[in-house]
Structure formats: structure tokens, C-alpha cells
Design an enzyme around this catalytic site. Sequence first.
Site, PDB file in Angstrom:
ATOM      1  CG  HIS A  81       5.501   2.082 -57.931  1.00 56.16           C
ATOM      2  ND1 HIS A  81       6.488   3.074 -57.297  1.00 56.16           N
ATOM      3  CD2 HIS A  81       4.929   2.227 -57.307  1.00 56.16           C
ATOM      4  CE1 HIS A  81       6.504   2.369 -55.847  1.00 56.16           C
ATOM      5  NE2 HIS A  81       5.580   1.324 -56.131  1.00 56.16           N
ATOM      6  CG  ASP A 101      13.356  -1.301 -56.916  1.00 57.92           C
ATOM      7  OD1 ASP A 101      13.800  -1.479 -58.069  1.00 57.92           O
ATOM      8  OD2 ASP A 101      12.201  -0.838 -56.583  1.00 57.92           O
ATOM      9  CG  ASP A 154      13.229   0.982 -59.570  1.00 64.72           C
ATOM     10  OD1 ASP A 154      13.916   1.732 -58.626  1.00 64.72           O
ATOM     11  OD2 ASP A 154      11.789   0.382 -59.373  1.00 64.72           O
ATOM     12  CG  ASP A 179       7.740  -1.392 -62.027  1.00 64.41           C
ATOM     13  OD1 ASP A 179       7.336  -1.966 -61.224  1.00 64.41           O
ATOM     14  OD2 ASP A 179       8.258  -1.250 -61.905  1.00 64.41           O
ATOM     15  CG  HIS A 229       9.965   2.232 -62.631  1.00 65.34           C
ATOM     16  ND1 HIS A 229      10.006   1.354 -61.846  1.00 65.34           N
ATOM     17  CD2 HIS A 229      10.583   3.460 -64.030  1.00 65.34           C
ATOM     18  CE1 HIS A 229      11.327   1.507 -63.495  1.00 65.34           C
ATOM     19  NE2 HIS A 229      10.765   2.099 -64.299  1.00 65.34           N
ATOM     20  CD  GLU A 236      10.094   4.443 -57.476  1.00 72.70           C
ATOM     21  OE1 GLU A 236       9.973   4.732 -56.512  1.00 72.70           O
ATOM     22  OE2 GLU A 236       8.464   4.013 -57.713  1.00 72.70           O
ATOM     23  CG  ASP A 288      11.881  -2.606 -61.092  1.00 76.18           C
ATOM     24  OD1 ASP A 288      11.782  -2.710 -59.977  1.00 76.18           O
ATOM     25  OD2 ASP A 288      11.251  -1.078 -61.916  1.00 76.18           O
TER      26      ASP A 288
END
Length: 302
Positions: free
Chosen positions: A143, A231, A229, A130, A103, A274, A126
Site C-alpha cells: 500500500h 490518514d 486516504d 505511496d 490503499h 484506509e 494522503d
Amino acid sequence: MSFEIDLIGATTAFGQGKPGVTFGPDALRMAGIVEMLEQNGHTVTDVGNIIGNYPHNFTKQNIKVTDDLKNLDEVRDYSEALAKATSSSVENNKFPLTIGGDHSLALGSLSGIAPHYDNLGVIWFDAHGDLNTAETSPSGNIHGMILAELLGVGNDKLTSVNGFNAKLKFENVVLIGIRDLDDGEKELIKEKNILTFSMSDVRILGLNEILNRTLKHLEHTDGLHLSFDVDSIDPMEVKGTGTKVPGGLFTSEVIMFMEELSKTNKLTSMDLVEVNPLLDEENKTAETAVHVTEYLFGKRTK
């Protein structure tokens, strides 16, 4: 609505130090991202992978730490190279779709995109905020700091990529799917009043209501960037990513969100990040990422 898309591969792993994520762009290509976009009526130019000046030859011994940040010079160098590519894409009236890669690539992509707008809005999908800095990060992995850097908070070498600070405004950012925040990130969200929807909010409100609130919050913006992202999706459904957090979104929810967002015709650029095929099974994570993204680019459930 059809786009002329520049597909930009960002093979960086510098933001987190796991080399498998460098293969993310090619895993997404193998999963059919170009064919999917073309089948939905878009014109795609695959510009290839952006290469910086530093090799990705990671070992525990050669990861450099500068100002409490891992791979600081490498992240800055790569971000400068990527910013040139995304800026050129916007200048040519293309839709920059950056595929990665960790990221930290968003520092490069958005540093190139943001100067072309007065009020760029960003939806940050996400598991993580971040929003760390060198002072608040438990790991030193960039990241996990990249949105803070884009907002002008952090190390000068990173906030100044592409020649200016604060690419984004706090009031123009919305976080969705969050479920793993460090204390410093919580403080910054509260201090700057960043609109944040945790997974608890998703379960209480539903993603459709969250989308409505997000679009209302960003209605004043003159462009809209989605930084997605993988994740953010629950690790039961997505295994090929490096920083898994239980209790995430389901693909069916993400499909609904993507489909409804696409109907607004507001999106102007995107990151898809990612994907780590070395942690995956039979490239299923890349396939899932392509599948949910398809609904952003025109596929409909009915």
C-alpha cells in the site's frame, strides 16, 4: 450535479497486513454513506464487496514475501478483480466510488478506470506518498508503493494489472497533505517533478490556494479521480486508520476543499480508503469520512 454512482466495496487488507481494514467498506455503509449520497440527489447502486481468490487469514507466519514484497500475488489477484468492476462502471456511464480497504485497492480501481481516458488526472490525498518500490520500502507493504506502480515504476506483476503499464502520467498527479516520505519517494518526486503539497505547504498557502493550483495544473486532463486516504486527516480527529502521522489536516479544511472541488463539476471517480474500525471508537472514523465526503457530493456550508 447528480451522479449515478456505483458503490464498490474493496475489502482488501493485503497491501498492509492489518485485517481490521477489511471491515472498512461495511463500516462506511453503517455510517450511512448510501443514505448520504441519496439525500444529496444521487442514484446509488451498491454492488457489494469485491472478492478475490485469496482469503484474508493473516498471521505473521502466513504473510508471503515475494521479490521483497508482502502478499504480491494476493494484491495482484485482488487488483484484477477490482479493475473489472470499476471498468464496467465507467463503461455503463456510472461514477465508480470505491470504498475500502487499504490503499492498495487504488491499483485495481484506477487500472479499471484509467483506460477509459486519454489523460486522467489524479488528486492523491494522503499523509504518505505511496511512491516506494521494493528497493526503497522499509516495510515491504504494497500500500506504500501503489502510486508508483500506477505510474509504471515497480514490480511487473503490479504495473501490468489489467494488461498494460503506466496507468497514469507523472504530470497528471497531484499529492496533497504529505508529511511522511521515505528517501526513495523524495527522489522520485524530484526526478519526475510530481506536484506535491506537503502539510507545510498547506499551512503556508491554505487548502483553497492549493486547490486552485491543483486545478490549474490538471486543467488539460479529461477526467479527474480523487483518491482520499483518511490518514490525511490529523489522528486527533481520526483514530480508526492503520498508519497515523501527526500534524495532518483538520476536518474543517477538508470540508472546504471538498465543497470547492465539487463546484467545479470535474470529478469522475473516487476512492475512499484506509478506514479500520478495529482501531476506532464507535465507528467515528467512518462517520467522519462520510461527513467530509458529503461536501464533495453536494452538501454546502452556506
